[in-house]
Scaffold this motif. Sequence first.
Motif, PDB file in Angstrom:
ATOM      1  N   TYR A  93       0.825  -1.195   0.000  1.00 35.01           N
ATOM      2  CA  TYR A  93       0.000   0.000   0.000  1.00 35.01           C
ATOM      3  C   TYR A  93       0.865   1.254   0.000  1.00 35.01           C
ATOM      4  CZ  TYR A  93      -3.884  -3.104   0.500  1.00 35.01           C
ATOM      5  OH  TYR A  93      -4.803  -4.091   0.265  1.00 35.01           O
ATOM      6  N   ARG A 118      -1.156 -10.776   6.413  1.00 34.81           N
ATOM      7  CA  ARG A 118      -2.404 -10.301   6.982  1.00 34.81           C
ATOM      8  C   ARG A 118      -3.297 -11.510   7.249  1.00 34.81           C
ATOM      9  NH1 ARG A 118      -2.095  -5.428   5.285  1.00 34.81           N
ATOM     10  NH2 ARG A 118      -1.519  -6.088   3.193  1.00 34.81           N
ATOM     11  N   ASP A 174      -7.373 -12.591   9.109  1.00 34.81           N
ATOM     12  CA  ASP A 174      -8.546 -12.260   9.911  1.00 34.81           C
ATOM     13  C   ASP A 174      -9.192 -13.548  10.403  1.00 34.81           C
ATOM     14  OD1 ASP A 174     -10.230 -13.327   7.921  1.00 34.81           O
ATOM     15  OD2 ASP A 174     -10.539 -11.378   6.972  1.00 34.81           O
ATOM     16  N   ASN A 225      -8.989 -15.434   5.988  1.00 31.45           N
ATOM     17  CA  ASN A 225      -8.388 -14.748   4.840  1.00 31.45           C
ATOM     18  C   ASN A 225      -6.955 -14.341   5.166  1.00 31.45           C
ATOM     19  OD1 ASN A 225     -10.877 -14.611   3.207  1.00 31.45           O
ATOM     20  ND2 ASN A 225     -11.582 -13.270   4.851  1.00 31.45           N
ATOM     21  N   SER A 284      -3.128 -12.738   3.326  1.00 25.82           N
ATOM     22  CA  SER A 284      -2.370 -12.203   2.186  1.00 25.82           C
ATOM     23  C   SER A 284      -1.033 -11.698   2.706  1.00 25.82           C
ATOM     24  CB  SER A 284      -3.138 -11.060   1.498  1.00 25.82           C
ATOM     25  OG  SER A 284      -3.348  -9.989   2.397  1.00 25.82           O
ATOM     26  N   GLN A 306      -1.718  -1.235   7.929  1.00 22.38           N
ATOM     27  CA  GLN A 306      -2.791  -2.172   8.273  1.00 22.38           C
ATOM     28  C   GLN A 306      -4.160  -1.507   8.160  1.00 22.38           C
ATOM     29  OE1 GLN A 306      -1.228  -3.329  12.191  1.00 22.38           O
ATOM     30  NE2 GLN A 306      -1.144  -5.431  11.466  1.00 22.38           N
ATOM     31  N   SER A 310      -5.057  -0.963   4.426  1.00 17.64           N
ATOM     32  CA  SER A 310      -5.319  -2.164   3.626  1.00 17.64           C
ATOM     33  C   SER A 310      -6.767  -2.639   3.726  1.00 17.64           C
ATOM     34  CB  SER A 310      -4.393  -3.293   4.061  1.00 17.64           C
ATOM     35  OG  SER A 310      -4.784  -3.803   5.324  1.00 17.64           O
ATOM     36  N   LYS A 311      -7.366  -2.451   4.925  1.00 18.67           N
ATOM     37  CA  LYS A 311      -8.753  -2.879   5.171  1.00 18.67           C
ATOM     38  C   LYS A 311      -8.951  -4.383   4.915  1.00 18.67           C
ATOM     39  CE  LYS A 311     -10.990   1.574   4.188  1.00 18.67           C
ATOM     40  NZ  LYS A 311      -9.783   2.396   4.047  1.00 18.67           N
ATOM     41  N   ASP A 312      -7.899  -5.169   5.103  1.00 18.58           N
ATOM     42  CA  ASP A 312      -8.005  -6.609   4.861  1.00 18.58           C
ATOM     43  C   ASP A 312      -7.885  -7.450   6.123  1.00 18.58           C
ATOM     44  OD1 ASP A 312      -8.403  -6.396   2.154  1.00 18.58           O
ATOM     45  OD2 ASP A 312      -6.277  -6.460   1.673  1.00 18.58           O
ATOM     46  N   ARG A 325     -12.717  -4.124   9.117  1.00 15.22           N
ATOM     47  CA  ARG A 325     -13.472  -3.973   7.883  1.00 15.22           C
ATOM     48  C   ARG A 325     -14.907  -4.441   8.121  1.00 15.22           C
ATOM     49  NH1 ARG A 325     -12.865  -8.772   3.948  1.00 15.22           N
ATOM     50  NH2 ARG A 325     -12.081 -10.471   5.231  1.00 15.22           N
TER      51      ARG A 325
END
Length: 552
Positions: A4, A63, A65, A69, A71, A138, A141-143, A172
């Motif tokens: 990002y 990342r 959650d 998910n 990445s 972080q 990114s909203k991930d 998110r």
Amino acid sequence: MAIYDTFKTRTAQALPKLTSAEIKRIQRFGALVHFKDGERLFEAGLTYFGMYVVLKGGICISRYDGLGNTSIITEHGPGEFAGEISQLAGAPTLVNGHAIGEVEALLLSVESLRALIVAEAELGERIVRAFILRRVEQIESKDGGLVLVATPGHPRMHALQGWLSSNGLPHRVLDPRGDEQARALCEHYQPQPGDWPLAVCPNGDVKKNPSVVDLGRCLGTLPELSPDDIWDVIVVGAGPAGLATAVYAASEGLSVLVLETRAYGGQAAASARIENYLGFPTGISGGALAGRAFVQSQKFGVKMAIPAPAGRLLCDTYPLQVEMCGSLTHLQGRSIVLSCGARYRRPSLANLKQFEGKGVYYWASPLEAGLCSSEEVILVGGGNSAGQAAVYLSAHAAKVHILIRKDSLASTMSSYLIERIEATPNIELHVESEIIALEGSDEEGLQQVRVRDNRGMLEKDYDICRVFLFIGADPNTGWLGDCGVQVDDKGFILTGYDVPGAPAARAALETSVPGVFAIGDVRANSTKRVAAAVGEGAAVVSQIHAFLARPR
């Protein structure tokens, strides 16, 4: 691999590489550890650590959650280090870390990391700056982080998102009507109407209709506090005054616990731009100032608990005790600093509470600004915070109507803000005017506002669904009755010579109760400015030292 803007534009600061000489200086703070290829070093939502410095091999940072998910964020090679603000704050990590090849690294505990940052000032500055930028990445990114699941417009969402954003916590939002994972989650948990929204913690735990306390527990902002611990200083309130006390007291070796009801920074954090604070010629947002102060407090080892509202102050024993709201837990402190500020003042409107968070707001952050894009809004208030909010909202809203009861802003607002408001074409000032009615529904929120011009008693309806209230605040002192802390006729805390019959030895910021101090907006006769609050927060520390040195 998604990188990002923060990592693109500030790579050298966000992902610095240490020299061999710097690594050698770090060695005395860490322990040598080894990992095999693919082995997990830390796991989002579960692992607590300070920092890893890679000596051999690499660490893949990804990342993650609670929905599974993942990445890749980046890879740390020899000379680089893993960690971000969660580690400095003593909270669980928000990312995963896996070994790339055979890894040899230095592991620093949270305490060792803080000791390094204080002992090695220049090196510590680089580490802290990198940690801050990594948290920014972080958020951008909203991930990763916490996941909220609800349909758009759910009445609880604004409060939860506002709390998360105010505390700089990545999160998110997923709509179960259009997101497959959110839909599958709902099919599994079968939420009833009272269960919304759902929150998925980084460790995978799912909370139904969570409170901010629930979110604080799962993200580590609300740690377990032992009633057996005795703190040198318990600070109630993490506004500018409280944060200043925490930083100065902790930097001088005192153990400090800060209890905050909502978010660090207090009301000042809601200021879009503070332009008269010394040392910031171009201004600084209240949120940025509060964020820096928060990180600074963590650097010196302050224990921060959010949300942790104080329920009662008990002064009949020593150490003094703070009883937590909604709990029988009593926290012990050799001294107490009251920087609990004030509660937002609410106008006398019959259905005001119905629209709070659904059209009526008490601050203007990017979250609220995004809601009023290209709409007309009403802002009530004539102080500096109201002026800053109006100017900020004017960049997002089609028009900002400012309502004040007086005939001008001259006596309540700084001249530079008045000039800026006058120069902003989509801000209209309505003098001697007030809101007399709000109309709408639980489903749609606020839909219409009735305003009265008191000069001719003329009433007008505006089809406006966003109202911002900046009409001042009342002192947050109702919880002090059991302790006997004396207040003035408006509820503000008396200190020093303002306390009736005060002895000559009483410190300027000490209340009627020995060992209990008051600073900032909650103190009677205080100057209601950020700089004054910070000054009092620093000044009270020397008075605390003097009190603690008194024989018992």
